[in-house]
Design an enzyme around this catalytic site. Sequence first.
Site, short mmCIF file in Angstrom:
data_model
loop_
_atom_site.label_atom_id
_atom_site.label_comp_id
_atom_site.label_asym_id
_atom_site.label_seq_id
_atom_site.Cartn_x
_atom_site.Cartn_y
_atom_site.Cartn_z
N GLY A 10 52.15 28.44 51.21
CA GLY A 10 51.11 29.40 51.40
C GLY A 10 50.15 28.68 52.22
NE ARG A 45 54.00 36.68 51.05
CZ ARG A 45 53.42 37.85 50.49
NH1 ARG A 45 52.90 38.82 50.91
NH2 ARG A 45 53.29 37.70 49.11
N GLY A 135 38.61 28.48 38.97
CA GLY A 135 38.62 27.66 40.20
C GLY A 135 38.17 26.41 40.38
N GLY A 188 33.52 40.57 49.69
CA GLY A 188 34.79 39.91 49.67
C GLY A 188 35.00 39.38 48.01
CE LYS A 206 41.32 33.55 36.78
NZ LYS A 206 40.26 34.16 37.51
#
Length: 430
Positions: A10, A45, A135, A188, A206
């Site tokens: 990725g 991808r 994170g 965002g 989570k």
Amino acid sequence: MASLRVALLGCGVVGTEVARLLDEHADDLAARVGARLELAGVAVRRLGRDRTPSGVDPALFTTDAKALVSRYDVDLVVEVIGGIEPARGLILSAMERGASVVTANKALLAEDGVTLHTAAEKHGVDLYYEAAVAGAIPLLRPLRESLAGDRVRRVLGIVNGTTNYILDQMDSVGSSFAEALEEAQALGYAEADPTADIEGYDAAAKAAILAGIAFHSPVGSGDVHREGITDVTAADVASAKAMNAVVKLLAICELSADGGSVGVRVHPAMLPRTHPLASVRGAYNAVFVEAEAAGQLMFYGPGAGGAPTASAVLGDLVTAARNRLGESVGPRGSWYADRPVRPMGQTVTRYHISLDVDDRPGVLAAVAHVFSEHDVSIETVRQRAERAGDAELVIVTHQATDDALAATVAGLTRLDTVRDVLSVMRVEGE
């Protein structure tokens, strides 16, 4: 100096930052690990996109992720593609071939974490996933290692930045839910399709991971009671303010008093402004841990974003690389307690109920009788006249089970004097 080969699966927002930091901090990382970390390949991808920000040699990009993780010169695999498949198959293939894995894939870990841990143990490799929850915040390792000698009683957290931003905007500037969501998307903080965030799926995954680690029991995302924030209204936020509280989407993992079961839930709740989590603003995350010996601990910081998440990924990568050089492995998954997850109906907490009722004598008595019938004790009552013959009744209860509260609400809807149950919200943190 020796080198270790890293396969990166990725190259999106997080993957790009992982590759960039691997390149920019190469010398420092080599000094910390004792070997250079070299990219063996990056699976994507589609080829042809401009991936200059990653700093990766274009020759290293490939669309054949399966072939990349099967290479015998790959020592470590970093998976940041997300989702269940092909991520699960790729991780298992990498482990079978002898590579240790670092992942940020919360959905996969919440659905099939036991399988991944079992495979890691079988093949003698590491599985690290600090970046999967909150994170950049160091959270999972403290739970798994620093508190290994203690008993964690409760984990209470804000683990989704999108929903925290939306609820914070509703509270601080008076935005509607739709306005706050639109602003979150513009900044965002929210995806074009925000369902996973605003409906609580992200936080539930989570919560499952946190509960599994904290209570040494297998917990999947399907075990988590989940409610999103789409039904939170300006009136709910105003009612919270009147109580000197704030509305937050909370992930709550609890050990029962006798230690025999665990409760895992995600839902909006009113939290006193005096609670440390109430001051968490914007898109930040924070997790409040209560342990028997250590007492109360709080972990706070950016819970999403490319660079913060990549920081956690690289921390795990350094640890896995050190273990590789030392021919050792880190802590295994710990499921020895195997505690069952108790039904949501047995959860005990306080509640805030808002009712639209007739404004006439006897209404309060009738409402109080319904609460009494189901053994739900009333703590406070506030009534506000809306229009002639119409009033809003706001009731805050003492602690009661979720089943008892649900039966109470059902009973209230059958009263002729109750026009509507406007909202029901749990009250936490006291």
